[in-house]
Design a protein around this motif. Structure first.
Motif, PDB file in Angstrom:
ATOM      1  N   MET A   1      -4.717  51.263  52.689  1.00  0.00           N
ATOM      2  CA  MET A   1      -4.658  50.323  53.804  1.00  0.00           C
ATOM      3  C   MET A   1      -5.971  50.350  54.567  1.00  0.00           C
ATOM      4  O   MET A   1      -6.517  51.415  54.855  1.00  0.00           O
ATOM      5  CB  MET A   1      -3.496  50.703  54.746  1.00  0.00           C
ATOM      6  CG  MET A   1      -3.380  49.789  55.971  1.00  0.00           C
ATOM      7  SD  MET A   1      -2.050  50.309  57.079  1.00  0.00           S
ATOM      8  CE  MET A   1      -0.631  50.005  56.053  1.00  0.00           C
ATOM      9  N   VAL A   2      -6.516  49.154  54.917  1.00  0.00           N
ATOM     10  CA  VAL A   2      -7.746  49.071  55.679  1.00  0.00           C
ATOM     11  C   VAL A   2      -7.461  49.486  57.114  1.00  0.00           C
ATOM     12  O   VAL A   2      -6.486  49.048  57.723  1.00  0.00           O
ATOM     13  CB  VAL A   2      -8.307  47.637  55.653  1.00  0.00           C
ATOM     14  CG1 VAL A   2      -9.556  47.544  56.511  1.00  0.00           C
ATOM     15  CG2 VAL A   2      -8.600  47.222  54.224  1.00  0.00           C
ATOM     16  N   GLY A   3      -8.339  50.325  57.687  1.00  0.00           N
ATOM     17  CA  GLY A   3      -8.139  50.764  59.058  1.00  0.00           C
ATOM     18  C   GLY A   3      -8.346  52.257  59.176  1.00  0.00           C
ATOM     19  O   GLY A   3      -9.106  52.859  58.402  1.00  0.00           O
ATOM     20  N   LEU A   4      -7.688  52.848  60.140  1.00  0.00           N
ATOM     21  CA  LEU A   4      -7.815  54.276  60.375  1.00  0.00           C
ATOM     22  C   LEU A   4      -7.216  55.075  59.234  1.00  0.00           C
ATOM     23  O   LEU A   4      -6.227  54.663  58.623  1.00  0.00           O
ATOM     24  CB  LEU A   4      -7.142  54.639  61.703  1.00  0.00           C
ATOM     25  CG  LEU A   4      -7.739  54.002  62.964  1.00  0.00           C
ATOM     26  CD1 LEU A   4      -6.842  54.254  64.152  1.00  0.00           C
ATOM     27  CD2 LEU A   4      -9.140  54.547  63.220  1.00  0.00           C
ATOM     28  N   LYS A   5      -7.780  56.236  58.970  1.00  0.00           N
ATOM     29  CA  LYS A   5      -7.271  57.103  57.916  1.00  0.00           C
ATOM     30  C   LYS A   5      -6.076  57.900  58.428  1.00  0.00           C
ATOM     31  O   LYS A   5      -5.989  58.221  59.608  1.00  0.00           O
ATOM     32  CB  LYS A   5      -8.376  58.056  57.451  1.00  0.00           C
ATOM     33  CG  LYS A   5      -9.556  57.360  56.782  1.00  0.00           C
ATOM     34  CD  LYS A   5     -10.583  58.370  56.329  1.00  0.00           C
ATOM     35  CE  LYS A   5     -11.770  57.684  55.654  1.00  0.00           C
ATOM     36  NZ  LYS A   5     -12.796  58.667  55.208  1.00  0.00           N
ATOM     37  N   PRO A   6      -5.144  58.256  57.538  1.00  0.00           N
ATOM     38  CA  PRO A   6      -3.989  59.053  57.950  1.00  0.00           C
ATOM     39  C   PRO A   6      -4.424  60.422  58.481  1.00  0.00           C
ATOM     40  O   PRO A   6      -5.428  60.987  58.044  1.00  0.00           O
ATOM     41  CB  PRO A   6      -3.176  59.197  56.660  1.00  0.00           C
ATOM     42  CG  PRO A   6      -3.647  58.092  55.778  1.00  0.00           C
ATOM     43  CD  PRO A   6      -5.079  57.874  56.124  1.00  0.00           C
ATOM     44  N   SER A   7      -3.651  60.937  59.412  1.00  0.00           N
ATOM     45  CA  SER A   7      -3.946  62.246  59.980  1.00  0.00           C
ATOM     46  C   SER A   7      -3.562  63.353  59.000  1.00  0.00           C
ATOM     47  O   SER A   7      -2.618  63.200  58.211  1.00  0.00           O
ATOM     48  CB  SER A   7      -3.178  62.422  61.293  1.00  0.00           C
ATOM     49  OG  SER A   7      -3.304  63.730  61.786  1.00  0.00           O
ATOM     50  N   ASP A   8      -4.309  64.443  59.038  1.00  0.00           N
ATOM     51  CA  ASP A   8      -3.983  65.595  58.193  1.00  0.00           C
ATOM     52  C   ASP A   8      -2.754  66.332  58.707  1.00  0.00           C
ATOM     53  O   ASP A   8      -2.101  67.071  57.971  1.00  0.00           O
ATOM     54  CB  ASP A   8      -5.177  66.569  58.146  1.00  0.00           C
ATOM     55  CG  ASP A   8      -6.411  65.935  57.501  1.00  0.00           C
ATOM     56  OD1 ASP A   8      -6.220  65.062  56.634  1.00  0.00           O
ATOM     57  OD2 ASP A   8      -7.534  66.307  57.872  1.00  0.00           O
ATOM     58  N   VAL A   9      -2.445  66.128  59.985  1.00  0.00           N
ATOM     59  CA  VAL A   9      -1.306  66.783  60.622  1.00  0.00           C
ATOM     60  C   VAL A   9      -0.176  65.762  60.789  1.00  0.00           C
ATOM     61  O   VAL A   9      -0.419  64.644  61.252  1.00  0.00           O
ATOM     62  CB  VAL A   9      -1.701  67.355  61.995  1.00  0.00           C
ATOM     63  CG1 VAL A   9      -0.515  68.048  62.650  1.00  0.00           C
ATOM     64  CG2 VAL A   9      -2.889  68.296  61.861  1.00  0.00           C
ATOM     65  N   PRO A  10       1.045  66.109  60.429  1.00  0.00           N
ATOM     66  CA  PRO A  10       2.171  65.186  60.618  1.00  0.00           C
ATOM     67  C   PRO A  10       2.320  64.816  62.092  1.00  0.00           C
ATOM     68  O   PRO A  10       2.222  65.684  62.962  1.00  0.00           O
ATOM     69  CB  PRO A  10       3.379  65.999  60.124  1.00  0.00           C
ATOM     70  CG  PRO A  10       2.803  67.021  59.203  1.00  0.00           C
ATOM     71  CD  PRO A  10       1.467  67.369  59.770  1.00  0.00           C
ATOM     72  N   PRO A  11       2.545  63.560  62.405  1.00  0.00           N
ATOM     73  CA  PRO A  11       2.682  63.143  63.809  1.00  0.00           C
ATOM     74  C   PRO A  11       3.949  63.720  64.431  1.00  0.00           C
ATOM     75  O   PRO A  11       4.994  63.762  63.776  1.00  0.00           O
ATOM     76  CB  PRO A  11       2.756  61.617  63.718  1.00  0.00           C
ATOM     77  CG  PRO A  11       3.240  61.342  62.334  1.00  0.00           C
ATOM     78  CD  PRO A  11       2.671  62.422  61.470  1.00  0.00           C
ATOM     79  N   PRO A  12       3.864  64.169  65.681  1.00  0.00           N
ATOM     80  CA  PRO A  12       5.067  64.670  66.358  1.00  0.00           C
ATOM     81  C   PRO A  12       6.035  63.548  66.677  1.00  0.00           C
ATOM     82  O   PRO A  12       5.683  62.357  66.593  1.00  0.00           O
ATOM     83  CB  PRO A  12       4.504  65.313  67.636  1.00  0.00           C
ATOM     84  CG  PRO A  12       3.213  64.603  67.875  1.00  0.00           C
ATOM     85  CD  PRO A  12       2.664  64.278  66.525  1.00  0.00           C
ATOM     86  N   LEU A  13       7.242  63.913  67.076  1.00  0.00           N
ATOM     87  CA  LEU A  13       8.288  62.927  67.338  1.00  0.00           C
ATOM     88  C   LEU A  13       7.867  61.922  68.401  1.00  0.00           C
ATOM     89  O   LEU A  13       8.107  60.720  68.266  1.00  0.00           O
ATOM     90  CB  LEU A  13       9.571  63.646  67.774  1.00  0.00           C
ATOM     91  CG  LEU A  13      10.759  62.750  68.134  1.00  0.00           C
ATOM     92  CD1 LEU A  13      11.174  61.900  66.942  1.00  0.00           C
ATOM     93  CD2 LEU A  13      11.939  63.602  68.615  1.00  0.00           C
ATOM     94  N   GLY A  14       7.232  62.388  69.462  1.00  0.00           N
ATOM     95  CA  GLY A  14       6.827  61.492  70.542  1.00  0.00           C
ATOM     96  C   GLY A  14       5.869  60.413  70.068  1.00  0.00           C
ATOM     97  O   GLY A  14       5.973  59.244  70.485  1.00  0.00           O
TER      98      GLY A  14
END
Length: 272
Positions: A1-14
Motif C-alpha cells: 500500500m502506498v503511504g506510511l510503512k507499518p509499525s514494527d510494534v503492534p498498535p495498542p487498543l487505544g
C-alpha cells in the motif's frame, strides 16, 4: 500500500479504536449522500409522499433532493452519523482483533467460526452502545426540508432530547438489535442481499412515531401485507454502492491513520 510503512510494534487498543473511529468518519463523509438516498427510498410508500415527490432510483433520488431541497439535504443527519461512527466503528473494528485473540487464546490463524463469533460479539457491543445515534441519523435523513413543511427536529441535540422526552429511553434504543448482526459478516453483494430486508425494517421502525408499529416484526408484517415482498428491497442499489465504497475508503484510511498515530506515538515516546 502506498503511504506510511507499518509499525514494527503492534498498535495498542487505544490507537486501533481511535483510528477506526476516525477512518469511519471519513468514509461516512464520502458516502453519506448514498446513505441518505437509501433511507429516502426505503421509507417511500410507507405514507403519502410529502409535496407529491416520488423518488426513482439512486441517482434520480439524489437529483430530486438537490432540486427540491438543495444539496445540503444530502447530508441531513451527518452530525449524528459521525457520532455513530465514533461509537460504532471504534468498538466494532477497533476491538475486533482483541476479541478474536480472546476467543483463540492468542493463537495464530483462527478459523472462520472464530472470526464470525468475534465479529458478532463486537457488532452486538457496538450496536448496543451506538443505537441512539443511529435513530437520530435515520430520522434526520428521512426529514424533508421543503418550504411550508414542518420539520420534525431542528438540531441533533434537540432530537435526542425530544425523543427521550416523548418516547422514553426505548425510543432511543428501538427493538431492532437482530437487524444489525448481519453486518458482522462483512460487506459484499451476498451480504447486501441477505441484509436488505432487515435494513429496510430497521429504517422504518427507527423512523416511526410512537404507536405506528408494535414491534420490528409488526413493521415487517405491515410492509409485507400492504406493499408486498418487493418492499423489503427498496434502496438496495444505494445500499450496495455505499457498502462497497464505504469499506474501501474506511479500510484504506484506517491503515494510514493507524500508521500515522504509531509514528507520532513513537516520536513522543522517544522524547520522554
Amino acid at each position: 500500500m502506498v503511504g506510511l510503512k507499518p509499525s514494527d510494534v503492534p498498535p495498542p487498543l487505544g490507537v486501533k479504536m481511535a483510528s477506526a473511529g476516525a477512518a469511519a468518519c471519513i468514509a461516512d463523509i464520502v458516502t453519506f449522500p448514498l446513505d441518505t438516498a437509501k433511507v429516502r427510498l426505503q421509507i417511500q410508500g410507507e405514507a403519502k409522499a410529502v409535496g407529491g415527490i416520488r423518488y426513482r432510483g439512486v441517482f434520480g433520488t439524489i437529483s430530486t433532493m438537490v432540486r427540491t431541497e438543495g444539496p445540503r439535504s444530502l447530508y441531513n443527519g451527518l452530525v449524528a452519523g459521525l457520532q455513530r461512527q465514533l461509537c460504532f466503528a471504534s468498538i466494532r473494528i477497533g476491538l475486533y482483533d482483541n476479541v478474536k485473540n480472546f476467543y483463540t487464546g492468542g493463537k495464530d490463524n483462527p478459523g472462520v467460526l472464530v472470526r464470525i463469533l468475534a465479529g458478532c460479539t463486537t457488532g452486538a457491543m457496538a450496536v448496543s452502545f451506538a443505537q441512539p445515534t443511529d435513530v437520530v441519523k435515520v430520522r434526520f435523513q428521512a426529514q424533508t426540508n421543503l418550504d411550508g413543511v414542518a420539520r420534525r427536529y431542528s438540531g441533533t441535540m434537540q432530537a435526542y432530547k425530544h425523543i427521550f422526552q416523548n418516547e422514553g429511553i426505548r425510543g432511543l434504543w428501538k427493538d431492532n438489535l437482530p437487524c444489525h448482526f448481519v453486518s458482522a459478516f462483512g460487506a459484499g453483494f451476498v451480504t447486501t442481499v441477505i441484509a436488505s430486508p432487515v435494513d429496510v425494517v430497521k429504517t422504518r421502525y427507527m423512523n416511526s412515531p410512537p404507536g405506528q408499529y408494535k414491534s420490528a416484526i409488526n413493521c415487517a408484517w405491515t410492509m409485507l401485507t400492504k406493499e408486498g415482498p418487493t418492499a423489503f428491497y427498496k434502496g438496495f442499489v444505494p445500499s450496495f454502492l455505499r457498502l462497497g465504497s464505504w469499506n474501501v475508503v474506511m479500510f484504506v484510511s484506517f491503515e494510514q491513520i493507524k500508521r500515522a498515530m504509531m509514528v507520532t506515538k513513537k516520536r513522543i515516546d522517544a522524547t520522554n
